[in-house]
Design a protein around this motif. Structure first.
Motif, mmCIF file in Angstrom:
data_model
loop_
_atom_site.group_PDB
_atom_site.id
_atom_site.type_symbol
_atom_site.label_atom_id
_atom_site.label_comp_id
_atom_site.label_asym_id
_atom_site.label_seq_id
_atom_site.Cartn_x
_atom_site.Cartn_y
_atom_site.Cartn_z
ATOM 1 N N PHE A 45 45.562 -18.585 -82.384
ATOM 2 C CA PHE A 45 44.473 -18.155 -83.488
ATOM 3 C C PHE A 45 43.967 -17.005 -83.138
ATOM 4 C CE2 PHE A 45 43.995 -22.875 -84.436
ATOM 5 C CZ PHE A 45 44.363 -22.934 -85.536
ATOM 6 N N VAL A 46 43.770 -16.598 -81.835
ATOM 7 C CA VAL A 46 43.196 -15.251 -81.525
ATOM 8 C C VAL A 46 43.973 -14.426 -81.909
ATOM 9 C CG1 VAL A 46 42.798 -13.498 -79.345
ATOM 10 C CG2 VAL A 46 41.775 -16.152 -79.662
ATOM 11 N N HIS A 47 45.381 -14.157 -81.688
ATOM 12 C CA HIS A 47 46.332 -13.471 -82.219
ATOM 13 C C HIS A 47 46.450 -13.207 -83.694
ATOM 14 C CE1 HIS A 47 50.122 -11.171 -81.817
ATOM 15 N NE2 HIS A 47 50.751 -11.921 -82.840
ATOM 16 N N ARG A 48 46.388 -14.386 -84.434
ATOM 17 C CA ARG A 48 46.363 -14.337 -85.825
ATOM 18 C C ARG A 48 45.001 -13.506 -86.404
ATOM 19 N NH1 ARG A 48 48.893 -16.448 -90.094
ATOM 20 N NH2 ARG A 48 47.523 -16.670 -92.048
ATOM 21 N N TYR A 49 43.767 -13.579 -85.930
ATOM 22 C CA TYR A 49 42.716 -13.001 -86.431
ATOM 23 C C TYR A 49 42.339 -11.789 -85.816
ATOM 24 C CZ TYR A 49 42.945 -17.376 -89.064
ATOM 25 O OH TYR A 49 43.627 -18.248 -89.992
ATOM 26 N N GLN A 50 42.784 -11.532 -84.656
ATOM 27 C CA GLN A 50 42.192 -10.453 -83.912
ATOM 28 C C GLN A 50 42.196 -8.996 -84.616
ATOM 29 O OE1 GLN A 50 44.538 -10.072 -80.278
ATOM 30 N NE2 GLN A 50 46.396 -9.468 -81.194
ATOM 31 N N ASN A 51 43.047 -8.723 -85.665
ATOM 32 C CA ASN A 51 42.909 -7.606 -86.416
ATOM 33 C C ASN A 51 42.495 -7.587 -87.745
ATOM 34 O OD1 ASN A 51 43.747 -5.935 -84.301
ATOM 35 N ND2 ASN A 51 45.697 -6.792 -84.600
ATOM 36 N N MET A 52 41.756 -8.708 -88.223
ATOM 37 C CA MET A 52 41.054 -8.823 -89.658
ATOM 38 C C MET A 52 39.783 -8.618 -89.751
ATOM 39 S SD MET A 52 43.031 -12.260 -91.085
ATOM 40 C CE MET A 52 44.637 -12.714 -90.959
ATOM 41 N N GLN A 53 39.108 -8.056 -89.059
ATOM 42 C CA GLN A 53 37.977 -7.498 -88.992
ATOM 43 C C GLN A 53 36.977 -8.394 -89.324
ATOM 44 O OE1 GLN A 53 40.350 -5.131 -90.186
ATOM 45 N NE2 GLN A 53 40.344 -4.338 -88.362
ATOM 46 N N LEU A 54 36.827 -9.599 -88.741
ATOM 47 C CA LEU A 54 36.044 -10.590 -88.868
ATOM 48 C C LEU A 54 34.733 -10.348 -88.135
ATOM 49 C CD1 LEU A 54 38.452 -13.764 -88.207
ATOM 50 C CD2 LEU A 54 37.865 -12.883 -90.435
ATOM 51 N N ASP A 55 33.792 -11.091 -89.146
ATOM 52 C CA ASP A 55 32.298 -10.710 -88.327
ATOM 53 C C ASP A 55 32.161 -12.301 -87.721
ATOM 54 O OD1 ASP A 55 31.207 -8.252 -89.445
ATOM 55 O OD2 ASP A 55 31.882 -8.982 -91.046
ATOM 56 N N ALA A 56 32.340 -13.276 -88.446
ATOM 57 C CA ALA A 56 31.828 -14.785 -87.983
ATOM 58 C C ALA A 56 32.768 -15.756 -88.205
ATOM 59 C CB ALA A 56 30.596 -15.060 -88.594
ATOM 60 N N VAL A 57 32.913 -16.660 -87.358
ATOM 61 C CA VAL A 57 33.774 -18.035 -87.589
ATOM 62 C C VAL A 57 32.784 -19.048 -88.038
ATOM 63 C CG1 VAL A 57 35.118 -19.762 -86.590
ATOM 64 C CG2 VAL A 57 35.334 -17.283 -85.675
ATOM 65 N N ALA A 58 32.962 -19.556 -89.214
ATOM 66 C CA ALA A 58 32.194 -20.712 -89.724
ATOM 67 C C ALA A 58 33.035 -21.987 -89.234
ATOM 68 C CB ALA A 58 31.796 -20.728 -91.314
ATOM 69 N N ALA A 59 32.546 -22.533 -88.430
ATOM 70 C CA ALA A 59 33.318 -23.895 -87.980
ATOM 71 C C ALA A 59 32.528 -25.235 -88.297
ATOM 72 C CB ALA A 59 33.060 -23.873 -86.492
ATOM 73 N N ILE A 60 33.591 -26.228 -88.878
ATOM 74 C CA ILE A 60 33.073 -27.320 -89.451
ATOM 75 C C ILE A 60 32.704 -28.531 -88.473
ATOM 76 C CG2 ILE A 60 33.462 -29.004 -91.298
ATOM 77 C CD1 ILE A 60 35.015 -26.687 -93.058
#
Ligand SMILES: O=P(O)(O)OC[C@H]1O[C@H](OP(=O)(O)OP(=O)(O)O)[C@H](O)[C@@H]1O
Ligand SMILES: Nc1ncnc2[nH]cnc12
Length: 180
Positions: A45-60
């Motif tokens: 998951f880290v690899h997938r999302y590391q370059n997506m310029q995310l600000d937050a993870v909304a975890a359910i």
């Protein structure tokens, strides 16, 4: 299916007829107990999302927390728990939704995001998609952007991932199981 997806899939236990007759419960607890597989999952998951310029993870709430917390920590992002109704102490927005078994409501604090924040919505599993869709609606209600919804497991026969795609969301799941 990739070798990685296959390995993750094989670490998930199926418990028939739980919590009610007809449901095939896909249990991620054995996967979490396998420290090598759990690390591989979070690293992926880290690899997938590391370059997506995310600000937050909304975890359910609740199984999404298990994935969202290490991912947000590792990527240096905000962690925003999306909670079942009645658990958040400050001002909230609320969304009702139907489940494979029952119905429920989830909530976010009104100050959970800044306007325009780029958000990943994370859970363990997509069944009918009701929970994910409700979470996405709350994120949008707070003027933030859902970049992708992400899970370990998709149950495509229940139509949730298609429903999410039809609503305009990008959907990612590591593996799939047929049927309920
Ligand atoms: O796609 P859906 O039909 O909405 O179903 C998926 C949701 O159901 C499960 O959570 P549950 O409500 O059982 O809560 P838990 O994580 O607290 O066990 C699962 O963890 C997802 O959040
Ligand atoms: N079949 C299933 N297994 C595990 N969690 C679920 N949440 C909704 N449906 C589920």
């Amino acid at each position: 299916m990739s070798a990685y997806s296959q390995e993750i899939r094989e670490a998930i236990r199926t418990v028939p007829n739980w919590p009610e007759p007809g449901v095939m419960f896909r249990d991620i607890m054995p996967l979490l107990q396998r420290r090598d597989i759990f690390r591989k999952l979070i690293d992926s998951f880290v690899h997938r999302y590391q370059n997506m310029q995310l600000d937050a993870v909304a975890a359910i709430d609740a199984r999404g927390f298990i994935l969202g917390a290490p991912l947000a920590y590792e990527l240096g992002l905000s962690l925003v728990p999306v909670r079942k109704k009645g658990k958040l102490p400050f001002d909230t927005v609320t969304q009702e939704y139907d489940l494979e078994y029952g119905s429920a409501s989830i909530e976010l604090h009104t100050d959970a995001f800044a306007a325009g924040d780029r958000v990943l919505v994370m859970d363990d599993l997509i069944a009918t998609g009701g929970t994910m869709l409700a979470a996405c609606e709350l994120v949008r209600q707070l003027q933030a952007e859902v970049v992708e919804v992400s899970a370990i497991i998709d149950l495509p026969d229940l139509g949730g991932s298609d429903k999410l795609r039809a609503a305009g969301f990008d959907v990612y799941a590591v593996c799939e199981f047929d049927g309920h």
